[in-house]
Design an enzyme around this catalytic site. Structure first.
Site, PDB file in Angstrom:
ATOM      1  CB  CYS A  86      -0.980   0.047   1.396  1.00 17.32           C
ATOM      2  SG  CYS A  86      -2.022   1.279   1.085  1.00 17.32           S
TER       3      CYS A  86
ATOM      4  CG  HIS B 292      -2.548   5.582   1.316  1.00 18.51           C
ATOM      5  ND1 HIS B 292      -3.276   4.312   1.011  1.00 18.51           N
ATOM      6  CD2 HIS B 292      -3.167   5.685   2.595  1.00 18.51           C
ATOM      7  CE1 HIS B 292      -3.991   3.923   2.097  1.00 18.51           C
ATOM      8  NE2 HIS B 292      -3.832   4.789   3.134  1.00 18.51           N
TER       9      HIS B 292
ATOM     10  CG  HIS C  19      -6.679  -2.295  -5.942  1.00 20.35           C
ATOM     11  ND1 HIS C  19      -6.190  -3.462  -5.434  1.00 20.35           N
ATOM     12  CD2 HIS C  19      -6.585  -1.361  -5.038  1.00 20.35           C
ATOM     13  CE1 HIS C  19      -5.914  -3.244  -4.110  1.00 20.35           C
ATOM     14  NE2 HIS C  19      -6.186  -1.570  -3.956  1.00 20.35           N
TER      15      HIS C  19
ATOM     16  CB  CYS D 110      -4.058   4.575  -5.776  1.00 22.61           C
ATOM     17  SG  CYS D 110      -4.114   2.746  -5.274  1.00 22.61           S
TER      18      CYS D 110
HETATM   19  O1  PYC Z   1      -1.860   3.817  -2.061  1.00 24.58           O
HETATM   20  O2  PYC Z   1      -1.423   1.842  -2.886  1.00 24.58           O
HETATM   21  C1  PYC Z   1      -2.129   2.691  -2.233  1.00 24.58           C
HETATM   22  C2  PYC Z   1      -3.398   2.026  -1.746  1.00 24.58           C
HETATM   23  C3  PYC Z   1      -3.953   0.935  -2.071  1.00 24.58           C
HETATM   24  C4  PYC Z   1      -5.407   0.787  -1.410  1.00 24.58           C
HETATM   25  C5  PYC Z   1      -5.526   2.182  -1.135  1.00 24.58           C
HETATM   26  N1  PYC Z   1      -4.426   2.910  -1.238  1.00 24.58           N
END
Ligand code: PYC
Length: 307
Positions: free
Chosen positions: A87, A89, A205, A233
């Site tokens: 992840c 973020h 996703h 993301c």
């Molecule tokens: O920032 O990779 C990311 C992420 C995945 C799901 C929510 N944020």
């Protein structure tokens, strides 16, 4: 039982880092710990991120011991429906949390995730640069049928699996006020992609992107539990960079500014490692917004959350 959490957000997307009270999961690697958590501690995942203590948007991050001695810690990311490979973020949120706790200072810090080691640099200006796991476009020009017609996109890995497509004129504009319609559309796209016989990766996703005057691209990202990412993301931007590089539209080191549906931004670029693997770099900033003790009273009928 009490669990100590630190809340932050990165470009509007929340991360709840568990820093105490959660018994260390068994297993040597972060992937083994993730699997053990899934089997033995799933009630803790639900209790920490789901209502009534959390909500569908929060990404949880359990800090663990790392197998790799060069890492400051291990981490397992989770959400309202399960576990994430990586992840972006959330890693920025973990670094901001470690800084808040006084465990790290500016500099390079390695973190073990279930999909590999990532390197995060806490910069003097408070931003964090992540060097992600190698990313790749796996499939190009995949077509799926949904109620508004045909959607054509690519499947790429950025630490999680993504299907990425350009917004067509029939689709709602990528605006927060259209979030409900965008969630329904991207859920349809996700189900159609995963129903394809040719699809060997489980894509959890979905990323729609569009042109914008304020960045190189604006996106809407559907997360596995059907919440949308308030940030651009990190893993989704990594997947996008892999597609751009594969298309010859982004050179090594060239900067790409990715804007989210809320208007927050990450800057990214790619480098090639000595095995010619594509390494995405993502820069963003997190802000601490809570430091709490979560109370788990087993006489509470919703002690372990509402799934
Ligand atoms: O920032 O990779 C990311 C992420 C995945 C799901 C929510 N944020």
């Amino acid at each position: 039982m009490n669990i100590h959490v630190i809340d932050s957000h990165t470009g509007g997307e929340p991360t709840r880092v568990v820093v105490g009270g959660w018994p260390e999961p068994e297993g040597a690697t972060a992937a083994e710990k993730r699997d053990w958590m899934q089997q033995h501690q799933d009630h803790l995942r639900q209790g920490v991120v789901c209502e009534p203590r959390g909500n569908d948007v929060i990404v949880g991050a359990l800090l663990t011991e790392s197998q790799d001695a060069s890492c400051v810690c291990g981490v397992v990311f989770f959400n309202n429906v399960g576990y994430l490979g990586m992840c972006g973020h959330g890693t920025i949120g973990v670094i901001e949390t470690l800084k808040y706790l006084g465990r790290i200072e500016a500099g390079v810090h390695r973190i073990e995730t279930p999909v590999g080691v990532v390197e995060a640099t806490l910069l003097e200006n408070g931003e964090v640069e992540i060097q992600n796991v190698p990313s790749v476009r796996a499939q190009q020009g995949i077509s799926v049928q949904v109620s508004l017609g045909t959607v054509v996109g690519d499947v790429a890995w950025g630490g999680n699996w993504f299907f990425l497509a350009h917004r067509t004129p029939e689709m709602p504009e990528l605006l927060v006020e259209n979030a409900g319609a965008l969630i329904s559309l991207t859920e349809e796209i996700r189900d159609a992609v995963n129903a394809l016989e040719s699809e060997s990766h489980f894509v959890d996703h979905i990323e729609l992107f569009d042109d914008t005057p304020t960045a190189d691209s604006r996106n809407f990202v559907l997360c596995p539990g059907s919440a949308y990412d308030r940030s651009p993301c990190g893993t989704g931007t990594s997947a996008k960079l892999a597609c751009l590089f594969a298309d010859g539209k982004l050179a090594e080191g060239e900067k790409w500014v990715q804007e989210s549906i809320t208007g927050s931004k990450f800057t990214g670029w790619v480098t090639l490692d000595d095995q010619r693997q594509l390494i995405p770099h993502i820069v963003g900033q997190a802000h601490i917004c809570g430091d709490s003790k979560l109370i788990f009273d087993e006489s509470d009928p919703f002690c372990w959350g509402i799934s």
